[in-house]
Design a protein around this motif. Structure first.
Motif, PDB file in Angstrom:
ATOM      1  N   LEU A   2      -8.034 -49.603  -5.095  1.00  0.00           N
ATOM      2  CA  LEU A   2      -7.231 -50.797  -5.346  1.00  0.00           C
ATOM      3  C   LEU A   2      -5.988 -50.798  -4.458  1.00  0.00           C
ATOM      4  O   LEU A   2      -5.590 -51.839  -3.913  1.00  0.00           O
ATOM      5  CB  LEU A   2      -6.840 -50.842  -6.826  1.00  0.00           C
ATOM      6  CG  LEU A   2      -6.325 -52.169  -7.387  1.00  0.00           C
ATOM      7  CD1 LEU A   2      -7.341 -53.279  -7.198  1.00  0.00           C
ATOM      8  CD2 LEU A   2      -5.981 -52.017  -8.870  1.00  0.00           C
ATOM      9  N   ALA A   3      -5.385 -49.619  -4.280  1.00  0.00           N
ATOM     10  CA  ALA A   3      -4.208 -49.505  -3.415  1.00  0.00           C
ATOM     11  C   ALA A   3      -4.573 -49.771  -1.952  1.00  0.00           C
ATOM     12  O   ALA A   3      -3.794 -50.380  -1.207  1.00  0.00           O
ATOM     13  CB  ALA A   3      -3.584 -48.117  -3.564  1.00  0.00           C
ATOM     14  N   ILE A   4      -5.758 -49.329  -1.534  1.00  0.00           N
ATOM     15  CA  ILE A   4      -6.204 -49.574  -0.163  1.00  0.00           C
ATOM     16  C   ILE A   4      -6.397 -51.070   0.062  1.00  0.00           C
ATOM     17  O   ILE A   4      -5.960 -51.625   1.083  1.00  0.00           O
ATOM     18  CB  ILE A   4      -7.511 -48.804   0.121  1.00  0.00           C
ATOM     19  CG1 ILE A   4      -7.243 -47.292   0.134  1.00  0.00           C
ATOM     20  CG2 ILE A   4      -8.128 -49.240   1.457  1.00  0.00           C
ATOM     21  CD1 ILE A   4      -8.496 -46.439   0.179  1.00  0.00           C
ATOM     22  N   LEU A  62     -10.369 -42.568  -8.007  1.00  0.00           N
ATOM     23  CA  LEU A  62     -10.895 -43.249  -6.828  1.00  0.00           C
ATOM     24  C   LEU A  62     -10.721 -44.765  -6.929  1.00  0.00           C
ATOM     25  O   LEU A  62     -10.420 -45.429  -5.938  1.00  0.00           O
ATOM     26  CB  LEU A  62     -12.377 -42.916  -6.665  1.00  0.00           C
ATOM     27  CG  LEU A  62     -12.684 -41.543  -6.062  1.00  0.00           C
ATOM     28  CD1 LEU A  62     -14.150 -41.187  -6.259  1.00  0.00           C
ATOM     29  CD2 LEU A  62     -12.324 -41.523  -4.584  1.00  0.00           C
ATOM     30  N   PHE A  63     -10.898 -45.298  -8.135  1.00  0.00           N
ATOM     31  CA  PHE A  63     -10.735 -46.738  -8.297  1.00  0.00           C
ATOM     32  C   PHE A  63      -9.282 -47.135  -8.035  1.00  0.00           C
ATOM     33  O   PHE A  63      -9.012 -48.148  -7.375  1.00  0.00           O
ATOM     34  CB  PHE A  63     -11.151 -47.171  -9.700  1.00  0.00           C
ATOM     35  CG  PHE A  63     -11.292 -48.668  -9.847  1.00  0.00           C
ATOM     36  CD1 PHE A  63     -12.516 -49.276  -9.691  1.00  0.00           C
ATOM     37  CD2 PHE A  63     -10.195 -49.457 -10.131  1.00  0.00           C
ATOM     38  CE1 PHE A  63     -12.656 -50.656  -9.812  1.00  0.00           C
ATOM     39  CE2 PHE A  63     -10.315 -50.830 -10.261  1.00  0.00           C
ATOM     40  CZ  PHE A  63     -11.551 -51.437 -10.095  1.00  0.00           C
ATOM     41  N   PHE A 111      -5.602 -44.479 -12.629  1.00  0.00           N
ATOM     42  CA  PHE A 111      -5.556 -45.530 -11.606  1.00  0.00           C
ATOM     43  C   PHE A 111      -4.237 -45.463 -10.842  1.00  0.00           C
ATOM     44  O   PHE A 111      -4.205 -45.505  -9.607  1.00  0.00           O
ATOM     45  CB  PHE A 111      -5.663 -46.904 -12.264  1.00  0.00           C
ATOM     46  CG  PHE A 111      -7.068 -47.361 -12.587  1.00  0.00           C
ATOM     47  CD1 PHE A 111      -8.126 -46.470 -12.642  1.00  0.00           C
ATOM     48  CD2 PHE A 111      -7.327 -48.692 -12.844  1.00  0.00           C
ATOM     49  CE1 PHE A 111      -9.406 -46.891 -12.945  1.00  0.00           C
ATOM     50  CE2 PHE A 111      -8.600 -49.136 -13.150  1.00  0.00           C
ATOM     51  CZ  PHE A 111      -9.647 -48.230 -13.200  1.00  0.00           C
ATOM     52  N   LEU A 112      -3.154 -45.381 -11.588  1.00  0.00           N
ATOM     53  CA  LEU A 112      -1.824 -45.333 -10.978  1.00  0.00           C
ATOM     54  C   LEU A 112      -1.651 -44.066 -10.144  1.00  0.00           C
ATOM     55  O   LEU A 112      -1.050 -44.095  -9.062  1.00  0.00           O
ATOM     56  CB  LEU A 112      -0.745 -45.404 -12.057  1.00  0.00           C
ATOM     57  CG  LEU A 112      -0.610 -46.758 -12.763  1.00  0.00           C
ATOM     58  CD1 LEU A 112       0.164 -46.601 -14.070  1.00  0.00           C
ATOM     59  CD2 LEU A 112       0.082 -47.769 -11.860  1.00  0.00           C
ATOM     60  N   LEU A 113      -2.188 -42.958 -10.649  1.00  0.00           N
ATOM     61  CA  LEU A 113      -2.088 -41.693  -9.911  1.00  0.00           C
ATOM     62  C   LEU A 113      -2.904 -41.755  -8.619  1.00  0.00           C
ATOM     63  O   LEU A 113      -2.469 -41.259  -7.567  1.00  0.00           O
ATOM     64  CB  LEU A 113      -2.587 -40.548 -10.794  1.00  0.00           C
ATOM     65  CG  LEU A 113      -2.166 -39.134 -10.405  1.00  0.00           C
ATOM     66  CD1 LEU A 113      -0.652 -39.002 -10.343  1.00  0.00           C
ATOM     67  CD2 LEU A 113      -2.738 -38.128 -11.412  1.00  0.00           C
ATOM     68  N   GLY A 114      -4.090 -42.385  -8.677  1.00  0.00           N
ATOM     69  CA  GLY A 114      -4.893 -42.559  -7.472  1.00  0.00           C
ATOM     70  C   GLY A 114      -4.185 -43.432  -6.446  1.00  0.00           C
ATOM     71  O   GLY A 114      -4.198 -43.140  -5.243  1.00  0.00           O
TER      72      GLY A 114
END
Length: 382
Positions: A87-89, A82-83, A223-226
């Protein structure tokens, strides 16, 4: 508010949020709370590394086994996913702002400051510091294409799995050191005053470093996968598609965990949980069923820190001093009561304000300008 890039430099408002992601964050916080209260506030986190005769009732053993198999590390993995998506959002929303990089760097730096305060003064089971450091590593990858996110995620997760299979020599302390430390922790945390607990908390920080080092590649990978899941639109998929992803992930993850392949099974199970909860939350009936979790998820930062403050007072000597004295079921019941109280409080708070208190402070420090807090004032400005 001064900005360059117009609305794209403004923090996201309640109407723009994705409810299903807030629901997932709120449910994930339940799992994190359950593990924290049972394995890190009730007793020393290092107690689990000692081979001892089981104590407690059969119900305690059953509950602890369920938490270990179905929740432990999985809830934290969900938060990591989710984090990364969050971050991507943020990265996407700030695309038209010339301040995108500086704002995101400030966001992560402020999180690091919060984490260090939490780590040193409140509870050394903190995960915010690790998340801030991992976020700083992940941020440059967001400027790359989707294939780079996917490849990098797999690379970091592969490194994590390799470290599980072949642990670095000398990374963890000896059994004798852990045994003595658990005994000291039981004495100090149960009977010590605030300054005694603070001094011991700082002394035991070096023992936490190997634990974080061991899962740090996994945190970066998730993180990267999210971020990849957000950028490819998987998180925005229809409920049927998400549920079709969830079923095999949960099934295979559970099978791997039961067969002893915990590290890989945990990742798959977390992916399955995430897809299932978001999928259900996007169904008409699921929205009603899980609506209670959305306010909690919107205030996850505040609620996470408040859990540390409340549990610290309940279990440590400067409060009720229940450390080492409660069964698994009793501690979990206390945790559930705190969580339910936070569900009620979060709904009440967000009927009046745009953000939770800590979320407001985080945004204010990130943007460098006080954010409008009261919903009534925001509505009056429109």
């Amino acid at each position: 508010m001064a900005s360059d890039g117009g609305a794209f430099s403004q923090p996201i408002g309640p109407a723009e949020r994705i409810d299903a992601i807030d629901v997932l964050r709120g449910v994930a916080l339940l799992g994190v709370m359950a593990i924290n209260v049972v394995t890190e506030f009730r007793v020393s986190i290092f107690d689990q590394f000692l081979a001892r005769e089981p104590t407690g009732s059969p119900i305690d053993h059953a509950v602890e086994a369920i938490l270990t198999l179905a929740v432990e590390m999985k809830a934290l993995a969900l938060f990591s996913l989710l984090f990364g998506a969050g971050l991507a959002i943020q990265f996407e929303r700030l695309a038209n702002s010339g301040r995108r990089t500086s704002l995101l760097l400030r966001r992560l730096t402020v999180l690091l400051a919060f984490g260090l305060i939490h780590l040193c003064l409140i509870w050394n089971g903190d995960i915010l510091t690790e998340y801030a450091l991992a976020g700083l590593i992940v941020l440059p990858f967001l400027f790359g294409p989707r294939w780079l996110l996917a490849f990098s995620a797999l690379a970091f997760l592969a490194l994590y799995l390799a470290m599980q299979a072949f642990p670095p020599a000398g990374l963890f302390p000896s059994t004798a050191t852990i045994t003595q430390h658990v005994a000291d922790a039981t004495r100090v945390y149960a009977t010590g005053g605030f300054l005694d607990v603070l001094a011991f908390r700082l002394r035991e920080l070096p023992l936490f470093v190997p634990l974080h080092a061991f899962i740090f590649p996994r945190t970066i990978g998730l993180f990267l996968l999210g971020a990849f899941a957000w950028r490819t639109g998987i998180l925005q998929s229809g409920p049927q598609h998400l549920l079709s992803i969830a079923a095999p992930c949960i099934g295979l993850g559970a099978l791997l965990i039961l067969s002893g392949a915990d590290a890989l099974g945990t990742i798959l199970l977390a992916l399955g949980y995430g897809a299932a909860i978001v999928g259900i939350a996007n169904l008409e009936g699921g929205k009603k069923l899980l609506a209670w979790a959305a306010p909690l998820g919107r205030m996850a930062f505040t609620n996470y820190l408040m859990q540390s403050v409340i549990f610290g007072w309940i279990f440590y000597g400067y409060g009720l001093g229940l450390f080492g004295r409660l069964s698994v079921v009793s501690a979990l019941a206390i945790g559930a009561a705190v969580y339910i109280g936070q569900v009620v409080f979060s709904a009440w708070w967000l009927r009046r304000y745009r953000y939770g208190p800590i979320e407001w402070l985080w945004r204010t420090l990130m943007y460098g300008v006080p954010q409008p807090m009261s919903l009534s004032k925001v509505e009056a400005m429109r």
